[in-house]
Design a protein around this motif. Sequence first.
Motif, mmCIF file in Angstrom:
data_model
loop_
_atom_site.group_PDB
_atom_site.id
_atom_site.type_symbol
_atom_site.label_atom_id
_atom_site.label_comp_id
_atom_site.label_asym_id
_atom_site.label_seq_id
_atom_site.Cartn_x
_atom_site.Cartn_y
_atom_site.Cartn_z
ATOM 1 N N LEU A 225 0.838 -1.206 0.000
ATOM 2 C CA LEU A 225 0.000 0.000 0.000
ATOM 3 C C LEU A 225 0.869 1.251 0.000
ATOM 4 N N VAL A 226 1.919 1.232 0.817
ATOM 5 C CA VAL A 226 2.811 2.392 0.902
ATOM 6 C C VAL A 226 3.558 2.586 -0.423
ATOM 7 N N GLU A 227 4.066 1.495 -0.968
ATOM 8 C CA GLU A 227 4.827 1.609 -2.223
ATOM 9 C C GLU A 227 3.933 2.063 -3.370
ATOM 10 N N SER A 228 2.701 1.561 -3.384
ATOM 11 C CA SER A 228 1.813 1.912 -4.502
ATOM 12 C C SER A 228 1.493 3.408 -4.504
ATOM 13 N N ILE A 229 1.521 4.022 -3.327
ATOM 14 C CA ILE A 229 1.287 5.473 -3.249
ATOM 15 C C ILE A 229 2.425 6.216 -3.955
ATOM 16 N N ARG A 230 3.656 5.710 -3.780
ATOM 17 C CA ARG A 230 4.820 6.407 -4.348
ATOM 18 C C ARG A 230 4.872 6.305 -5.869
ATOM 19 N N THR A 231 4.253 5.290 -6.442
ATOM 20 C CA THR A 231 4.349 5.121 -7.897
ATOM 21 C C THR A 231 3.144 5.719 -8.623
ATOM 22 N N PHE A 232 2.188 6.253 -7.869
ATOM 23 C CA PHE A 232 0.995 6.824 -8.504
ATOM 24 C C PHE A 232 1.308 8.240 -9.008
ATOM 25 N N PRO A 233 0.714 8.635 -10.160
ATOM 26 C CA PRO A 233 0.993 9.986 -10.688
ATOM 27 C C PRO A 233 0.661 11.088 -9.676
ATOM 28 N N ASN A 234 1.425 12.163 -9.730
ATOM 29 C CA ASN A 234 1.154 13.278 -8.816
ATOM 30 C C ASN A 234 -0.108 14.043 -9.270
ATOM 31 N N GLN A 235 -0.465 15.074 -8.517
ATOM 32 C CA GLN A 235 -1.720 15.798 -8.741
ATOM 33 C C GLN A 235 -1.880 16.246 -10.196
ATOM 34 N N GLU A 236 -0.835 16.903 -10.740
ATOM 35 C CA GLU A 236 -0.938 17.477 -12.091
ATOM 36 C C GLU A 236 -1.018 16.391 -13.152
ATOM 37 N N ARG A 237 -0.174 15.394 -12.965
ATOM 38 C CA ARG A 237 -0.129 14.338 -13.981
ATOM 39 C C ARG A 237 -1.440 13.541 -14.005
ATOM 40 N N PHE A 238 -1.999 13.313 -12.831
ATOM 41 C CA PHE A 238 -3.265 12.587 -12.786
ATOM 42 C C PHE A 238 -4.378 13.439 -13.403
ATOM 43 N N ALA A 239 -4.347 14.744 -13.148
ATOM 44 C CA ALA A 239 -5.356 15.631 -13.758
ATOM 45 C C ALA A 239 -5.271 15.541 -15.283
ATOM 46 N N ASP A 240 -4.052 15.455 -15.817
ATOM 47 C CA ASP A 240 -3.889 15.333 -17.277
ATOM 48 C C ASP A 240 -4.526 14.037 -17.795
ATOM 49 N N LEU A 241 -4.359 12.964 -17.033
ATOM 50 C CA LEU A 241 -4.944 11.682 -17.462
ATOM 51 C C LEU A 241 -6.474 11.747 -17.455
ATOM 52 N N GLY A 246 -11.382 12.415 -21.421
ATOM 53 C CA GLY A 246 -12.529 13.125 -21.998
ATOM 54 C C GLY A 246 -13.237 14.056 -21.044
ATOM 55 N N PHE A 247 -12.834 14.075 -19.784
ATOM 56 C CA PHE A 247 -13.534 14.922 -18.813
ATOM 57 C C PHE A 247 -13.175 16.391 -18.988
ATOM 58 N N GLY A 248 -14.145 17.237 -18.671
ATOM 59 C CA GLY A 248 -13.924 18.678 -18.731
ATOM 60 C C GLY A 248 -13.933 19.278 -17.334
ATOM 61 N N ARG A 249 -13.556 20.564 -17.269
ATOM 62 C CA ARG A 249 -13.504 21.323 -16.005
ATOM 63 C C ARG A 249 -12.808 20.517 -14.907
ATOM 64 N N VAL A 250 -11.662 19.964 -15.270
ATOM 65 C CA VAL A 250 -10.918 19.122 -14.312
ATOM 66 C C VAL A 250 -10.211 20.016 -13.292
ATOM 67 N N SER A 251 -10.362 19.667 -12.040
ATOM 68 C CA SER A 251 -9.687 20.440 -10.984
ATOM 69 C C SER A 251 -9.248 19.475 -9.880
ATOM 70 N N HIS A 252 -8.381 19.970 -9.029
ATOM 71 C CA HIS A 252 -7.997 19.125 -7.897
ATOM 72 C C HIS A 252 -7.637 19.982 -6.709
ATOM 73 N N HIS A 263 -9.630 14.791 -6.964
ATOM 74 C CA HIS A 263 -9.730 15.246 -8.348
ATOM 75 C C HIS A 263 -11.186 15.217 -8.791
ATOM 76 N N SER A 264 -11.556 16.238 -9.525
ATOM 77 C CA SER A 264 -12.933 16.342 -9.989
ATOM 78 C C SER A 264 -12.955 16.584 -11.494
ATOM 79 N N GLY A 265 -13.935 16.003 -12.151
ATOM 80 C CA GLY A 265 -14.119 16.260 -13.587
ATOM 81 C C GLY A 265 -15.581 16.078 -13.940
ATOM 82 N N TRP A 266 -15.952 16.589 -15.108
ATOM 83 C CA TRP A 266 -17.359 16.516 -15.536
ATOM 84 C C TRP A 266 -17.410 15.917 -16.938
ATOM 85 N N LYS A 267 -18.427 15.103 -17.176
ATOM 86 C CA LYS A 267 -18.671 14.626 -18.545
ATOM 87 C C LYS A 267 -19.570 15.666 -19.206
ATOM 88 N N LEU A 268 -18.977 16.507 -20.013
ATOM 89 C CA LEU A 268 -19.730 17.648 -20.558
ATOM 90 C C LEU A 268 -20.324 17.318 -21.933
#
Length: 268
Positions: A225-241, A246-252, A263-268
């Motif tokens: 669990l601890v290691e998986s946290i370290r390999t997950f994309p950071n805030q900005e990179r995850f927002a890009d994904l 296809g989501f719009g108005r993405v924020s975090h 992270h929040s997004g909308w299917k517009l």
Amino acid sequence: MVAPARGSNQDFAMTERATFGFQDVPVEDKQALVDDVFHSVARRYDLMNDLMSGGLHRLWKDAMVSALNPPRKSFGKGSGRPWRLVDVAGGTGDIALRVAERSRGHAEVTVADINSSMLAVGRERAAKRKLEGISFREADAMALPFEDYSFDAYTIAFGIRNVPRLEAALAEAFRVLRHGGRFLCLEFSQVDVPMLDRIYERYSFRVIPALGRAVAGDAESYRYLVESIRTFPNQERFADLIRAAGFGRVSHRSFSGGIAALHSGWKL
Ligand SMILES: C[S@@+](CC[C@H](N)C(=O)[O-])C[C@H]1O[C@@H](n2cnc3c(N)ncnc32)[C@H](O)[C@@H]1O
């Protein structure tokens, strides 16, 4: 062991590799490894969350449900239809229980999780609290057994980093949401406060596996669990994904100095 770069899960996914903690594994092997972790910890999962986070996970989950703001009456003027949420990787039901309480039974919540042991604990908790409107379904986030446009909202809390193909899960989130539907993801993220990052690093690698051994009889699962946290994309990179799905108005926004992020997004 040296941590792979944050977000490297994605690079591996393109070559059909995935990270399982700090290990590089064939993507098709990852799910079984993750399943073993959650079968092993299911009965002690809720207690361990409280111990590991000092109760903080409750505040982060409350904030997620506040952001979601589930309606307290039937959805759509005069339509009388319920407001529908799918909580993917919903495990023992922490988000679903909060939404059911807050919506006073007006939300229809489907907890979808691949792990029968986690779902069994969730079902027991919902039954004990006599909450209505929650159903539990064994399902894979990468191939959800729901029609297109089925839900008004999709939530996933501390689940998406466990899914072998992150892009596939995001594509499924987009598919099952109706137009105007909301995507919310709560996940561990990158600490961006000097000093806190070092303290958190030490705490994570020294204390959490030891706590896992003492309380759940399983240090290895908590090391994952601890290691998986370290390999997950950071805030900005995850927002890009999320945008790429296809989501719009993405924020975090970050919680507790970036230990977790919503992270929040909308299917517009
Ligand atoms: C850390 S728990 C989170 C549980 C709950 N959402 C919470 O916040 O307490 C991660 C959950 O992800 C689930 N999971 C892992 N891979 C999955 C997949 N491919 N599809 C659906 N659920 C998955 C696990 O079974 C586990 O219940």
